[in-house]
Design a protein around this motif. Structure first.
Motif, PDB file in Angstrom:
ATOM      1  N   SER A  60       0.591  -1.162   0.517  1.00  0.00           N
ATOM      2  CA  SER A  60       0.121  -0.287  -0.212  1.00  0.00           C
ATOM      3  C   SER A  60       0.987   1.466   0.433  1.00  0.00           C
ATOM      4  O   SER A  60       0.156   2.145  -1.063  1.00  0.00           O
ATOM      5  CB  SER A  60      -0.739  -0.017   1.150  1.00  0.00           C
ATOM      6  OG  SER A  60      -0.016   0.201   2.579  1.00  0.00           O
ATOM      7  N   LEU A  64       0.902   4.119  -2.744  1.00  0.00           N
ATOM      8  CA  LEU A  64       0.283   5.147  -2.034  1.00  0.00           C
ATOM      9  C   LEU A  64       1.159   6.100  -3.021  1.00  0.00           C
ATOM     10  O   LEU A  64       0.941   7.464  -3.454  1.00  0.00           O
ATOM     11  CB  LEU A  64      -0.072   5.584  -1.030  1.00  0.00           C
ATOM     12  CG  LEU A  64      -0.928   5.032  -0.222  1.00  0.00           C
ATOM     13  CD1 LEU A  64      -0.807   4.789   0.833  1.00  0.00           C
ATOM     14  CD2 LEU A  64      -2.262   5.595  -0.756  1.00  0.00           C
ATOM     15  N   SER A  67       0.821   6.890  -6.136  1.00  0.00           N
ATOM     16  CA  SER A  67      -0.653   7.676  -7.001  1.00  0.00           C
ATOM     17  C   SER A  67      -1.590   7.803  -8.337  1.00  0.00           C
ATOM     18  O   SER A  67      -1.741   7.923  -8.711  1.00  0.00           O
ATOM     19  CB  SER A  67      -1.310   7.868  -5.802  1.00  0.00           C
ATOM     20  OG  SER A  67      -3.102   7.649  -5.767  1.00  0.00           O
ATOM     21  N   ASP A  73      -5.625   8.535  -7.878  1.00  0.00           N
ATOM     22  CA  ASP A  73      -5.668   9.815  -7.068  1.00  0.00           C
ATOM     23  C   ASP A  73      -7.107  10.558  -8.214  1.00  0.00           C
ATOM     24  O   ASP A  73      -8.087  11.251  -7.069  1.00  0.00           O
ATOM     25  CB  ASP A  73      -4.746  10.679  -7.155  1.00  0.00           C
ATOM     26  CG  ASP A  73      -4.392  10.909  -8.375  1.00  0.00           C
ATOM     27  OD1 ASP A  73      -4.415  10.191  -8.855  1.00  0.00           O
ATOM     28  OD2 ASP A  73      -3.965  12.410  -9.109  1.00  0.00           O
ATOM     29  N   GLU A 234      -7.168   6.178  -3.290  1.00  0.00           N
ATOM     30  CA  GLU A 234      -6.276   7.082  -3.300  1.00  0.00           C
ATOM     31  C   GLU A 234      -6.947   6.678  -1.229  1.00  0.00           C
ATOM     32  O   GLU A 234      -5.938   6.442  -0.417  1.00  0.00           O
ATOM     33  CB  GLU A 234      -6.075   8.526  -3.576  1.00  0.00           C
ATOM     34  CG  GLU A 234      -4.234   8.848  -3.207  1.00  0.00           C
ATOM     35  CD  GLU A 234      -3.943   9.961  -3.674  1.00  0.00           C
ATOM     36  OE1 GLU A 234      -2.825  10.499  -4.256  1.00  0.00           O
ATOM     37  OE2 GLU A 234      -4.620  10.727  -4.007  1.00  0.00           O
ATOM     38  N   GLN A 235      -8.227   7.672  -1.609  1.00  0.00           N
ATOM     39  CA  GLN A 235      -8.089   7.725   0.288  1.00  0.00           C
ATOM     40  C   GLN A 235      -8.225   6.471   0.636  1.00  0.00           C
ATOM     41  O   GLN A 235      -7.905   6.497   2.247  1.00  0.00           O
ATOM     42  CB  GLN A 235      -9.209   9.388   0.011  1.00  0.00           C
ATOM     43  CG  GLN A 235      -9.699   8.890   1.490  1.00  0.00           C
ATOM     44  CD  GLN A 235      -8.729  10.130   2.796  1.00  0.00           C
ATOM     45  OE1 GLN A 235      -8.051  10.826   2.115  1.00  0.00           O
ATOM     46  NE2 GLN A 235      -9.346   9.541   3.254  1.00  0.00           N
ATOM     47  N   ILE A 238      -5.292   5.300   1.613  1.00  0.00           N
ATOM     48  CA  ILE A 238      -4.165   5.771   3.044  1.00  0.00           C
ATOM     49  C   ILE A 238      -5.467   5.159   4.249  1.00  0.00           C
ATOM     50  O   ILE A 238      -4.921   4.597   5.550  1.00  0.00           O
ATOM     51  CB  ILE A 238      -4.680   7.731   2.593  1.00  0.00           C
ATOM     52  CG1 ILE A 238      -4.027   7.840   1.863  1.00  0.00           C
ATOM     53  CG2 ILE A 238      -4.778   7.859   4.227  1.00  0.00           C
ATOM     54  CD1 ILE A 238      -4.260   9.528   1.320  1.00  0.00           C
ATOM     55  N   ASP A 239      -6.600   5.368   4.054  1.00  0.00           N
ATOM     56  CA  ASP A 239      -7.315   4.646   5.462  1.00  0.00           C
ATOM     57  C   ASP A 239      -6.837   3.233   5.363  1.00  0.00           C
ATOM     58  O   ASP A 239      -6.882   2.823   6.329  1.00  0.00           O
ATOM     59  CB  ASP A 239      -8.959   4.503   5.467  1.00  0.00           C
ATOM     60  CG  ASP A 239      -9.128   6.282   5.277  1.00  0.00           C
ATOM     61  OD1 ASP A 239      -8.428   7.312   5.603  1.00  0.00           O
ATOM     62  OD2 ASP A 239     -10.412   6.478   4.263  1.00  0.00           O
ATOM     63  N   HIS A 241      -4.041   1.757   5.049  1.00  0.00           N
ATOM     64  CA  HIS A 241      -2.751   1.895   5.328  1.00  0.00           C
ATOM     65  C   HIS A 241      -2.805   2.318   6.485  1.00  0.00           C
ATOM     66  O   HIS A 241      -1.462   1.264   7.631  1.00  0.00           O
ATOM     67  CB  HIS A 241      -2.085   2.527   4.615  1.00  0.00           C
ATOM     68  CG  HIS A 241      -0.762   2.843   5.032  1.00  0.00           C
ATOM     69  ND1 HIS A 241       0.320   1.841   3.865  1.00  0.00           N
ATOM     70  CD2 HIS A 241       0.694   3.259   5.395  1.00  0.00           C
ATOM     71  CE1 HIS A 241       1.928   2.076   4.426  1.00  0.00           C
ATOM     72  NE2 HIS A 241       1.158   3.164   5.055  1.00  0.00           N
ATOM     73  N   SER A 242      -3.151   2.868   6.965  1.00  0.00           N
ATOM     74  CA  SER A 242      -3.658   3.035   8.701  1.00  0.00           C
ATOM     75  C   SER A 242      -4.041   2.658  10.136  1.00  0.00           C
ATOM     76  O   SER A 242      -4.171   2.799  10.431  1.00  0.00           O
ATOM     77  CB  SER A 242      -3.925   4.853   8.613  1.00  0.00           C
ATOM     78  OG  SER A 242      -5.388   5.564   8.190  1.00  0.00           O
TER      79      SER A 242
END
Length: 283
Positions: A60, A64, A67, A73, A234-235, A238-239, A241-242
């Motif tokens: 991921s 990112l 991206s 994105d 992309e969001q 991110i979510d 990945h975190s």
């Protein structure tokens, strides 16, 4: 006599199974585990447990980082089950704008004109009117920063930005009483009778201004088809990945994986250092 027979039988069994006696003697001679052995054992266990998460974090992270180059994105995802995790659901607006037989509404990021998606960059429209300015009947749709001109059939003719208009910000749009001129106001009012090619100051008296109007149930059901929520890919990455996509529990899992990575690094360094110290006297 019975006790002696049992002992003889056990002795004979061990003699016939040499592997059993060898394992027993090896177990009896097994030394206690020291710190290095424990670290090696837990290093393997933690590594196996964190392997999947570490692979995902690495993959991921690469996606990112690349991206923009891969177009992630710009891609949007609208899967219903995924949108439910974000707490998003389709909801049609209650109001729009109408002019004659034409109507306009927003469905998320799409502009719906007469029941179909209109290809435009127009966002947050503030009004729509129909005028014969320029000779032919045309639709004029306005936001604060631009004015879009289209045919009654929904074909885009032109888009005028604020740099091409006599006002910096459009507050409202309307049509003259005879329908021959389109009027925009941003402090002062200006009228165009040639399809937006030129503008001149105009009085506001007698102008029929475009105002929000309630959508009918039929119109709302049509707009609802285009109101499916979506989230940029992309969001989502991110979510994921975190771990935030899964709420606080997802964040805790990623925290544990981070701690596991630290432990793997420390135990790995310790194992290498201890191994080098053992080899040093042999050189």
């Amino acid at each position: 006599m019975r006790k002696k027979s049992f002992s003889d039988a056990l002795f004979n069994l061990r003699a016939r199974l040499p592997g059993l006696s060898a394992r027993e003697s090896a177990g009896a001679r097994r030394p206690p585990k020291n710190l290095s052995m424990l670290l090696r054992e837990w290093h393997k266990r933690i590594g196996l447990a964190a392997c999947i998460f570490m692979l995902w974090l690495g993959a991921s992270g690469v996606m990112l980082n690349q991206s923009p180059a891969w177009g992630l994105d710009a891609k949007r995802i609208d899967w219903p089950w995924l949108m439910s995790m974000y707490g998003l659901r389709a909801e049609a607006p209650r109001s729009g704008f109408a002019s004659g037989t034409h109507w306009l509404a927003m469905a998320n990021d799409s502009v719906v004109l007469d029941g179909t998606v209109f290809d435009t960059t127009l966002r947050a429209p503030i009004g729509m009117t129909e005028s014969s300015s320029g000779g032919a009947r045309q639709l004029y749709m306005a936001s604060q920063q631009e004015l879009v001109i289209a045919t009654p059939a929904g074909n885009r003719i032109d888009e005028l930005t604020s740099a091409m208009l006599p006002v910096r910000s459009i507050q409202r749009i309307g049509v003259t009483r005879d329908g021959g001129g389109v009027v925009i106001q941003g402090g002062d009012a200006f009228v165009s009778v040639d399809g937006g090619l030129s503008w001149k100051p105009s009085p506001t008296a007698g102008v029929q201004w475009s105002e929000p109007d309630d959508l009918s149930p039929t119109q709302r059901s049509i707009v609802l088809r285009f109101a499916r929520p979506s989230v940029p890919l992309e969001q989502i990455l991110i979510d994921l990945h975190s771990g935030r996509l899964f709420g606080h529990y997802g964040e805790y899992v990623i925290d544990v994986v981070g701690i596991a990575a630290v432990l793997l690094a420390i135990s790995g360094v310790w194992i290498v250092v201890r191994a080098n110290r053992r080899r040093a006297p042999m050189r």
